[in-house]
Scaffold this motif. Structure first.
Motif, PDB file in Angstrom:
ATOM      1  N   VAL A 121      45.025  29.931  68.885  1.00  0.00           N
ATOM      2  CA  VAL A 121      44.131  29.476  67.818  1.00  0.00           C
ATOM      3  C   VAL A 121      43.871  30.590  66.811  1.00  0.00           C
ATOM      4  O   VAL A 121      43.924  30.377  65.600  1.00  0.00           O
ATOM      5  CB  VAL A 121      42.804  28.955  68.399  1.00  0.00           C
ATOM      6  N   VAL A 122      43.573  31.766  67.298  1.00  0.00           N
ATOM      7  CA  VAL A 122      43.292  32.884  66.400  1.00  0.00           C
ATOM      8  C   VAL A 122      44.514  33.217  65.557  1.00  0.00           C
ATOM      9  O   VAL A 122      44.404  33.489  64.349  1.00  0.00           O
ATOM     10  CB  VAL A 122      42.838  34.117  67.217  1.00  0.00           C
ATOM     11  N   ALA A 123      45.698  33.157  66.153  1.00  0.00           N
ATOM     12  CA  ALA A 123      46.928  33.428  65.393  1.00  0.00           C
ATOM     13  C   ALA A 123      47.155  32.377  64.318  1.00  0.00           C
ATOM     14  O   ALA A 123      47.486  32.709  63.162  1.00  0.00           O
ATOM     15  CB  ALA A 123      48.118  33.482  66.345  1.00  0.00           C
ATOM     16  N   VAL A 124      46.988  31.114  64.670  1.00  0.00           N
ATOM     17  CA  VAL A 124      47.183  30.047  63.690  1.00  0.00           C
ATOM     18  C   VAL A 124      46.163  30.145  62.567  1.00  0.00           C
ATOM     19  O   VAL A 124      46.497  30.024  61.383  1.00  0.00           O
ATOM     20  CB  VAL A 124      47.101  28.667  64.381  1.00  0.00           C
ATOM     21  N   ALA A 125      44.900  30.373  62.911  1.00  0.00           N
ATOM     22  CA  ALA A 125      43.851  30.442  61.896  1.00  0.00           C
ATOM     23  C   ALA A 125      44.052  31.617  60.947  1.00  0.00           C
ATOM     24  O   ALA A 125      43.657  31.550  59.780  1.00  0.00           O
ATOM     25  CB  ALA A 125      42.489  30.541  62.573  1.00  0.00           C
ATOM     26  N   SER A 126      44.678  32.683  61.427  1.00  0.00           N
ATOM     27  CA  SER A 126      44.934  33.829  60.549  1.00  0.00           C
ATOM     28  C   SER A 126      46.074  33.554  59.584  1.00  0.00           C
ATOM     29  O   SER A 126      46.127  34.118  58.490  1.00  0.00           O
ATOM     30  CB  SER A 126      45.242  35.071  61.387  1.00  0.00           C
ATOM     31  N   ASP A 151      35.856  26.670  79.080  1.00  0.00           N
ATOM     32  CA  ASP A 151      36.229  28.083  78.981  1.00  0.00           C
ATOM     33  C   ASP A 151      36.891  28.367  77.644  1.00  0.00           C
ATOM     34  O   ASP A 151      36.636  29.406  77.010  1.00  0.00           O
ATOM     35  CB  ASP A 151      37.167  28.469  80.122  1.00  0.00           C
ATOM     36  N   THR A 152      37.751  27.453  77.205  1.00  0.00           N
ATOM     37  CA  THR A 152      38.423  27.612  75.909  1.00  0.00           C
ATOM     38  C   THR A 152      37.408  27.625  74.779  1.00  0.00           C
ATOM     39  O   THR A 152      37.437  28.491  73.893  1.00  0.00           O
ATOM     40  CB  THR A 152      39.435  26.474  75.693  1.00  0.00           C
ATOM     41  N   PHE A 153      36.484  26.684  74.784  1.00  0.00           N
ATOM     42  CA  PHE A 153      35.482  26.605  73.729  1.00  0.00           C
ATOM     43  C   PHE A 153      34.556  27.832  73.739  1.00  0.00           C
ATOM     44  O   PHE A 153      34.184  28.348  72.685  1.00  0.00           O
ATOM     45  CB  PHE A 153      34.647  25.331  73.877  1.00  0.00           C
ATOM     46  N   ARG A 154      34.189  28.300  74.921  1.00  0.00           N
ATOM     47  CA  ARG A 154      33.304  29.465  75.012  1.00  0.00           C
ATOM     48  C   ARG A 154      33.943  30.690  74.359  1.00  0.00           C
ATOM     49  O   ARG A 154      33.309  31.382  73.550  1.00  0.00           O
ATOM     50  CB  ARG A 154      32.980  29.759  76.474  1.00  0.00           C
ATOM     51  N   MET A 155      35.205  30.939  74.667  1.00  0.00           N
ATOM     52  CA  MET A 155      35.880  32.105  74.091  1.00  0.00           C
ATOM     53  C   MET A 155      36.113  31.943  72.600  1.00  0.00           C
ATOM     54  O   MET A 155      36.044  32.910  71.835  1.00  0.00           O
ATOM     55  CB  MET A 155      37.205  32.342  74.830  1.00  0.00           C
ATOM     56  N   LEU A 156      36.366  30.721  72.166  1.00  0.00           N
ATOM     57  CA  LEU A 156      36.584  30.505  70.740  1.00  0.00           C
ATOM     58  C   LEU A 156      35.319  30.730  69.931  1.00  0.00           C
ATOM     59  O   LEU A 156      35.368  31.242  68.811  1.00  0.00           O
ATOM     60  CB  LEU A 156      37.103  29.080  70.499  1.00  0.00           C
ATOM     61  N   GLN A 157      34.182  30.345  70.480  1.00  0.00           N
ATOM     62  CA  GLN A 157      32.924  30.599  69.781  1.00  0.00           C
ATOM     63  C   GLN A 157      32.755  32.079  69.475  1.00  0.00           C
ATOM     64  O   GLN A 157      32.220  32.450  68.435  1.00  0.00           O
ATOM     65  CB  GLN A 157      31.751  30.123  70.638  1.00  0.00           C
ATOM     66  N   ALA A 160      36.277  33.083  66.975  1.00  0.00           N
ATOM     67  CA  ALA A 160      36.528  32.347  65.724  1.00  0.00           C
ATOM     68  C   ALA A 160      35.337  31.442  65.441  1.00  0.00           C
ATOM     69  O   ALA A 160      35.423  30.220  65.554  1.00  0.00           O
ATOM     70  CB  ALA A 160      37.819  31.547  65.838  1.00  0.00           C
ATOM     71  N   PRO A 161      34.203  32.032  65.077  1.00  0.00           N
ATOM     72  CA  PRO A 161      32.959  31.262  64.983  1.00  0.00           C
ATOM     73  C   PRO A 161      32.930  30.230  63.863  1.00  0.00           C
ATOM     74  O   PRO A 161      32.059  29.346  63.883  1.00  0.00           O
ATOM     75  CB  PRO A 161      31.900  32.344  64.763  1.00  0.00           C
ATOM     76  N   ASP A 162      33.840  30.310  62.901  1.00  0.00           N
ATOM     77  CA  ASP A 162      33.804  29.369  61.779  1.00  0.00           C
ATOM     78  C   ASP A 162      34.591  28.089  62.041  1.00  0.00           C
ATOM     79  O   ASP A 162      34.539  27.159  61.224  1.00  0.00           O
ATOM     80  CB  ASP A 162      34.344  30.032  60.511  1.00  0.00           C
ATOM     81  N   ILE A 163      35.313  28.017  63.148  1.00  0.00           N
ATOM     82  CA  ILE A 163      36.160  26.849  63.413  1.00  0.00           C
ATOM     83  C   ILE A 163      35.346  25.767  64.114  1.00  0.00           C
ATOM     84  O   ILE A 163      34.648  26.033  65.092  1.00  0.00           O
ATOM     85  CB  ILE A 163      37.379  27.248  64.262  1.00  0.00           C
ATOM     86  N   LYS A 164      35.444  24.549  63.603  1.00  0.00           N
ATOM     87  CA  LYS A 164      34.768  23.414  64.227  1.00  0.00           C
ATOM     88  C   LYS A 164      35.452  23.059  65.544  1.00  0.00           C
ATOM     89  O   LYS A 164      36.679  23.107  65.653  1.00  0.00           O
ATOM     90  CB  LYS A 164      34.790  22.201  63.286  1.00  0.00           C
ATOM     91  N   LEU A 165      34.656  22.679  66.533  1.00  0.00           N
ATOM     92  CA  LEU A 165      35.165  22.367  67.862  1.00  0.00           C
ATOM     93  C   LEU A 165      35.066  20.871  68.129  1.00  0.00           C
ATOM     94  O   LEU A 165      34.040  20.247  67.863  1.00  0.00           O
ATOM     95  CB  LEU A 165      34.386  23.135  68.929  1.00  0.00           C
ATOM     96  N   CYS A 166      36.154  20.305  68.655  1.00  0.00           N
ATOM     97  CA  CYS A 166      36.214  18.870  68.942  1.00  0.00           C
ATOM     98  C   CYS A 166      36.846  18.657  70.314  1.00  0.00           C
ATOM     99  O   CYS A 166      37.625  19.489  70.780  1.00  0.00           O
ATOM    100  CB  CYS A 166      37.087  18.130  67.925  1.00  0.00           C
ATOM    101  N   LEU A 167      36.536  17.531  70.905  1.00  0.00           N
ATOM    102  CA  LEU A 167      37.277  17.125  72.093  1.00  0.00           C
ATOM    103  C   LEU A 167      37.459  15.618  72.084  1.00  0.00           C
ATOM    104  O   LEU A 167      36.698  14.883  71.447  1.00  0.00           O
ATOM    105  CB  LEU A 167      36.589  17.591  73.379  1.00  0.00           C
TER     106      LEU A 167
END
Length: 529
Positions: A121-126, A151-157, A160-167
């Protein structure tokens, strides 16, 4: 899928394709939220805009490509495949791996650990600064794999705090996990709800896994239904935006989906997405192997139109793979495999991302201004039926413009055009026409079948042969609006179409039905090996 099957490499055929990460070409005007509609309202799957909802809700949807039809022309999303297990069986589902040329839910090329997913995610967002949304949609069920999902959402917060999270979830485990969803600020949840009558549900779901045992039949459907409704109500009460996905299965739940729409609206659903069944036998699903057909284009639109006035409708869904990357309608996941990410120098620059998204918003505002100008210049007193509506197909690769060669299109966006609106109503996947010298003659009939209900197709460029074939089929090929904004181009063409009718140069004729093609298989692919 056979290991010997060959596929066309679409990326290699689209020479000169503009990269999403390139800076968009926008006029030097002010930024702000894009809008649409004659009253300046922005599209959020409907005509609702910033003046029609609380600011906190508008901020959640304005740059979410799934929750805003307008935003999907400009913003990208990605899915990470960290959730392989599922707690129900659907007759339309078959989770498959290493099937890179098949486009439908449940298909992935790589299963990821949460750590691998976050790194991706971080690579794609960059690299894709307009990637604003990260979703976990399988390949199983996000909530049947709660530890991996959260776990994925916790680390992403953290990273990459600006990315919206969905499931996305089938809803069976939803009520027990609403608190966890809210804990990680997951603002968007999609629930697949295909029925509110367990008798209907028993025809769709062979079994569920509930309370440590397998439950079948009407009882399984009843348990699933009750948990879906309770989970939806709980999310609404907590302020989480919900999108309801429903698969239209002719003869099973087609008419029933009108009742589904009413019931989910009562419980606060933000959007209702009615999707066509994917039922080709090669996908290996129960419905595919037993001959259950999917809906035609007119059947799908009829059910969607019948639900107008209920829960807000989403019509721009692409039924994405569980590892999709990029704008809706494209998939750049092959650019971001784990081995390629290891070689990348990743720098997550939040200021750069925000600056780029400001430019995107400026372009979005320019698109809206062009549409309003086209509406203002339309002639409403030309003697032609003022209620006339026609469908127009558009070849686009993003930015809300007519900017794709006919031969490079793997889908067409469909707009319903009238005197007062150019309304997005869906998309149609097609066989790739330009296949490196192979398959053109075989592919063209499938393209015509896919847009057979359209009066015109707007493209940036088109060759003489397909131009003649489309004209012979009654579909007008139009390339004079290349690189213009879609709504402006569609409304301009429609105005000219009405002028020709008024002058007697042409006679308006109704069009036929069209075939909805699912998946990403391409005809003539064996020649590309």
């Amino acid at each position: 899928m056979s290991q010997a099957t060959a596929f066309v490499n679409i990326a290699d055929l689209r020479k000169g394709r503009q990269a999403l990460s390139e800076v968009v070409d926008v006029p030097e005007t002010g930024g702000g939220c894009g809008t649409s509609g004659g009253e300046g309202k922005a599209s959020c799957g409907t005509s609702a805009g910033p003046d029609d909802m609380p600011a906190e809700i508008w901020n959640k949807v304005k740059n979410h490509p799934c929750y805003s039809e307008e935003a999907h022309h400009h913003y990208a999303r990605m899915h990470v495949a960290v959730a392989p297990a599922c707690n129900i069986q659907c007759n339309y589902c078959n989770r498959k791996y290493d099937c890179s040329n098949e486009s439908r839910p449940g298909v992935v090329s790589q299963k990821l650990t949460p750590e691998q997913a976050v790194k991706k995610v971080v690579a794609v967002a960059s690299e894709i600064p307009q990637m604003t949304v990260l979703g976990i949609a399988g390949p199983g069920d996000a909530l049947a794999n709660p530890k991996k999902t959260f776990d994925t959402f916790r680390m992403l917060q953290e990273q990459a705090p600006d990315i919206k999270l969905c499931l996305s979830t089938n809803g069976l485990a939803l009520p027990a996990l609403v608190d966890e969803i809210c804990k990680y600020n997951i603002d968007h949840v999609t629930i697949t709800i295909n029925m509110v009558d367990p008798e209907v549900g028993a025809k769709i779901y062979p079994w569920i896994f509930w309370d440590h045992k397998r439950v079948t039949g009407v009882e399984a459907a009843r348990i699933l239904h009750e948990n879906q409704m309770l989970g939806l109500e709980m999310l609404t009460a907590r302020g989480v935006l919900t999108k309801i996905n429903s698969v239209l299965i002719p003869g099973i739940n087609d008419e029933h989906l009108i009742e589904v729409n009413r019931e989910v609206k009562k419980r606060g659903a933000f959007l209702h997405n009615i999707m066509p069944l994917i039922s080709e036998a090669e996908h290996g699903t129960v419905f595919g192997l037993t001959g259950q057909r999917g809906p035609s284009a007119q059947e799908l639109k009829a059910v969607q139109d019948a639900c107008m006035g209920g829960a807000n409708l989403m019509r721009h869904c692409r039924q994405c793979r569980a590892d999709a990357v990029g704008l809706l309608g494209e998939d750049r996941s092959e650019e971001f495999t784990l081995d390629k990410i290891e070689e990348m120098e990743v720098v997550y620059d939040l200021d750069k991302r925000r600056s780029y998204q400001d430019k995107v918003e400026t372009e979005r505002q320019a698109q809206h201004a062009a549409k309003l100008a086209a509406l203002a210049s339309s002639n409403t007193d030309d003697g032609v039926d003022p209620g006339m509506k026609v469908l127009v197909a558009v070849a686009t690769e993003g930015h809300g413009k007519v900017n794709l060669h006919f031969g490079h299109a793997t889908e067409f966006q469909i707009f319903e055009v009238s005197q007062g609106e150019a309304l997005f109503v869906g998309h149609r996947r097609v066989d790739l026409y330009c296949q490196g010298g192979y398959g053109e003659e075989e592919a063209l009939p499938s393209v015509v079948n896919a847009i057979n209900d359209c009066h015109a197709v707007l493209v940036s460029k088109i060759g003489a042969c397909p131009r003649d074939e489309l004209s012979a089929a009654g579909i007008e090929p139009v390339d004079e609006y290349a690189h213009e904004f879609i709504e402006k181009a569609a409304l301009s063409w429609f105005g000219r179409y009405r002028e020709r009718i008024a002058s007697g140069a042409i006679t308006h004729q109704p069009r036929g039905d069209a075939r909805i093609r699912q998946g990403a298989y391409t005809s003539g692919a064996e020649h590309a090996a």
